[in-house]
Design a protein around this motif. Structure first.
Motif, PDB file in Angstrom:
ATOM      1  N   GLU A 119     -21.962   7.424  22.551  1.00 30.02           N
ATOM      2  CA  GLU A 119     -21.789   6.169  23.278  1.00 30.02           C
ATOM      3  C   GLU A 119     -20.576   5.385  22.791  1.00 30.02           C
ATOM      4  N   LYS A 259     -15.920   6.238  28.965  1.00 24.84           N
ATOM      5  CA  LYS A 259     -17.055   6.769  29.716  1.00 24.84           C
ATOM      6  C   LYS A 259     -16.540   7.757  30.739  1.00 24.84           C
ATOM      7  N   ALA A 280     -18.093  13.925  31.112  1.00 24.46           N
ATOM      8  CA  ALA A 280     -19.311  14.002  30.328  1.00 24.46           C
ATOM      9  C   ALA A 280     -19.503  15.402  29.763  1.00 24.46           C
TER      10      ALA A 280
END
Length: 285
Positions: A119, A259, A280
């Motif tokens: 994160e 992100k 991701a």
């Protein structure tokens, strides 16, 4: 010279950039841009080649890491006083050194993969130093003689792994797959007369995050090469990434991290630009 490696991962070919910005193929001259090619006598021979005598590479091939078979990827932490301040850490009295594993190295425009469960993946634009001749116990005044050239580096970092996992072991947060984009070019040192006078910048999604200059390094390139050579042998093809100016995501208030779907672009004066898409993690990544 601006030396480049182009083609699919693991199958890159050597090239150089001509005055018009086109890639010229060097495959018939050298096997790769690696330790053997970085020897001073080989670089001197390449410098005598007229780029127009080499085949032009057609299309827009992928650009690979600008150095092949890197043996040591040495990184320097907290090497800009204002970055140390934003990190809440003291300016070091000696260079803070850590190792990034070489299998994190990717091309300058390859994807950044967020590690599984991460994160706090962050960005860092840096000046990379490429070693050309073996350096062991060298003096600061002789250090730059061991440098072949320079490149741009994104020292991608996972801050939770770096600072909090296991009491703060930096390599944990610095060596994840894709965390070492280098390039697009290896620029030979004759084109960089003063490595302590290079501006650098980094944008995320088109927003300027970092803007700085190597003039504000705590320890300059010559000092770093000399210092590192006291603790390990630097071999041809090794890369030193020399620290980042302020503006990293971890230092924002509130912090900001990468992100999936983000884009990162960065550059160092005279050394070209990088552009990465953030994706991701997946089993196939």
């Amino acid at each position: 010279m601006k030396l480049v490696r182009y083609g699919k991962p693991g199958r890159e070919k050597p090239g150089l950039i001509d005055a018009a910005g086109k890639i010229r193929d060097l495959s018939e001259v050298v096997a790769d841009i690696d330790a053997a090619t970085l020897a001073p006598r080989v670089l001197a021979r390449l410098a005598k080649i007229k780029p127009e005598s080499l085949p032009t590479v057609r299309g827009a091939p992928r650009i690979g890491p600008c150095v092949a078979n890197v043996g040591n990827f040495v990184a320097v932490g907290l090497n800009y006083a204002d970055h140390a301040a934003e990190s809440g850490m003291a300016i070091p009295k000696e260079p803070v050194l850590f190792i990034k594993p070489t299998n994190c190295i990717v091309g300058p425009n390859d994807d950044i993969v967020i590690p599984r469960g991460s994160e706090k993946t962050d960005w860092e634009v840096e000046l990379g130093v490429v070693i050309g001749t073996r350096a062991s116990y060298v003096s600061e005044k002789d250090a730059l003689a061991h440098v072949a050239g320079y490149c741009a580096v994104n020292d991608v970092s996972e801050r939770d792994y770096q600072h909090r996992r296991g009491g703060g072991q930096w390599t944990k947060g610095k060596g994840c797959p894709t965390f070492g984009p280098i390039g697009p070019w290896l620029v030979t040192k004759d084109e960089v007369p003063d490595p302590q006078n290079l501006s650098m910048w980094l944008d995320v999604n088109g927003e300027r995050m970092q803007s700085g200059s190597t003039a504000t390094m705590v320890f300059g390139v010559a000092k770093l090469v000399a210092e590192i050579s006291q603790f390990m042998i630097l071999e041809p093809g090794d890369v030193i990434t020399t620290g980042t100016p302020p503006g990293v995501g971890d230092g924002k208030k509130p912090p900001r991290y990468l992100k999936a779907g983000d884009t990162v672009s960065l550059g160092v004066d005279g050394l070209g630009q990088q552009a990465q898409r953030v994706v991701a993690w997946s089993k196939s990544a």
